[in-house]
Design an enzyme around this catalytic site. Structure first.
Site, mmCIF file in Angstrom:
data_model
loop_
_atom_site.group_PDB
_atom_site.id
_atom_site.type_symbol
_atom_site.label_atom_id
_atom_site.label_comp_id
_atom_site.label_asym_id
_atom_site.label_seq_id
_atom_site.Cartn_x
_atom_site.Cartn_y
_atom_site.Cartn_z
ATOM 1 N N GLY A 1 0.821 -1.197 0.000
ATOM 2 C CA GLY A 1 0.000 0.000 0.000
ATOM 3 C C GLY A 1 0.860 1.254 0.000
ATOM 4 O O GLY A 1 2.065 1.210 0.233
ATOM 5 N N CYS A 2 0.204 2.398 -0.242
ATOM 6 C CA CYS A 2 0.943 3.659 -0.338
ATOM 7 C C CYS A 2 1.470 4.115 1.017
ATOM 8 O O CYS A 2 2.631 4.508 1.143
ATOM 9 C CB CYS A 2 0.070 4.731 -0.980
ATOM 10 S SG CYS A 2 -1.581 4.881 -0.264
ATOM 11 N N TYR A 3 0.627 4.066 2.051
ATOM 12 C CA TYR A 3 1.117 4.417 3.384
ATOM 13 C C TYR A 3 2.233 3.482 3.846
ATOM 14 O O TYR A 3 3.266 3.952 4.350
ATOM 15 C CB TYR A 3 -0.031 4.394 4.393
ATOM 16 C CG TYR A 3 -0.967 5.565 4.340
ATOM 17 C CD1 TYR A 3 -0.493 6.880 4.360
ATOM 18 C CD2 TYR A 3 -2.345 5.376 4.298
ATOM 19 C CE1 TYR A 3 -1.369 7.960 4.320
ATOM 20 C CE2 TYR A 3 -3.228 6.442 4.263
ATOM 21 C CZ TYR A 3 -2.743 7.732 4.276
ATOM 22 O OH TYR A 3 -3.598 8.806 4.239
#
Length: 351
Positions: free
Chosen positions: A152-154
């Site tokens: 994921g981006c986070y």
């Protein structure tokens, strides 16, 4: 040349995959799937790509795993969690390489998946075969993968700055605090009230407090690096920009630096750790001097910036990172993994 396909090509991550793969020098985009756009050409759905001749010929179709396995060597799944596994299972069985941008295969435990995603895992038998697609950390494993779970981006913005420090035992694993600011595209292309222009513009707000779903994969990866269970405090925020994530990490150093010489010595260890981990990485930019991460310098690229500061007043190490949530945080990183497992130059199509 490898033939590639995208399932879920009409979302933000899917659109970015279309852009990257249309211009990739060593792949041919052979199929784009989207139920809502079936029958329309890529140029009709995304006029910005109309200058590419392929965009005027390639049409969106209904997704069909059996057909995709015949059309493509590598299939990207840009789908919601739960849905991606429905395609991953038959595609892997048919011999296709699958790169999944959803959360379905990022975790090793189906119990943790159920805890954070409130549903039974749809394909637990594939979890052991999935490789977490963080190239700077799992490059060797990605080379032989048949199923890549793209992070994921986070998690990307938190893990890349933190993992080397944990492995070198330079920070205390029990006191990690992360604050992240994300552009609105991180929520996906959907018409929910919270993400309308008038609701987001001139507004900044936290959400998913105190437990965001991405915590599950963040803590799993940090725990693997630390060799013990790691629990962190993480607060995401929505800010009124289209793209980009800025993360600030507050870390407790494993050593006390209550005078200038000790602080300098510890700072040298931090610098050496990052240089060893990322000094030769094409998509990690270690900032020097007074420079600090800035989303305007990474948006549209597959680069993650990292900077750090020691705070002698509080005794903390502050680490900061910036990335494009759609590129390094999603589609660009997925293409980077494809380059690795296909034997292409890792930077192909990304610079």
């Amino acid at each position: 040349m490898k033939k590639v396909a995208i399932v879920g090509a009409s979302g933000y991550s899917g659109e970015e995959l279309v852009r990257l793969l249309l211009h990739h020098p060593q792949v041919e985009l052979t199929a784009v799937n989207s139920r809502q756009n079936a029958g329309r050409t890529v140029a009709q759905v995304f006029p910005k790509f109309a200058g590419h001749p392929k965009s005027r010929m390639l049409r969106f179709t209904e997704p069909n795993a059996e057909r995709l396995a015949k059309l493509a060597d590598v299939v990207f799944l840009a789908l919601p969690h739960g849905v991606a596994a429905e395609f991953a299972v038959p595609l892997v069985q048919a011999g296709s390489i699958v790169i999944d941008l959803s959360a379905d295969f990022r975790l090793k435990s189906p119990e943790v998946y159920k805890e954070f995603y409130a549903q039974e895992h749809p394909a637990p038998e594939l979890l052991k075969r999935a490789v977490y697609g963080l190239p700077e950390v799992y490059r060797k494993q990605i080379q032989d993968a048949v199923l890549v779970a793209s992070p994921g981006c986070y998690p990307t913005s938190i893990l890349l700055p933190t993992l080397p420090l944990l492995r070198a035992k330079l920070i205390n694993p029990t006191s990690i605090i992360a604050d992240s600011l994300s552009g609105v595209s991180g929520a996906g292309r959907k018409g929910e009230l919270d993400y309308l222009f008038c609701e987001c513009h001139e507004s900044a707000r936290p959400y998913s407090v105190p437990r965001h779903r991405h915590l599950s994969e963040i803590e799993e990866q940090l725990s693997l690096a630390a060799g013990a269970k790691v629990t962190i405090q993480f607060t995401p925020h929505l800010i009124p920009v289209n793209r980009g994530i800025l993360t600030t990490l507050y870390l407790a150093p494993a050593e006390h630096f209550n005078d200038a010489p000790r602080a300098a010595a510890f700072g040298d260890k931090i610098a050496a750790c990052y240089q060893s981990a990322y000094g030769q990485e094409p998509f990690v930019r270690l900032l020097e001097g007074e420079a600090l991460p800035d989303t305007k310098n990474v948006v549209g690229t597959n680069v993650l910036e990292i900077a750090w500061r020691l705070d002698p007043r509080t005794g903390r190490l502050i680490v900061l990172s910036a990335e494009d949530n759609i590129v390094k945080g999603a589609s660009g990183q997925a293409v980077q993994s494809m380059n690795i497992l296909c034997g292409f130059p890792e930077t192909a199509g990304l610079v």
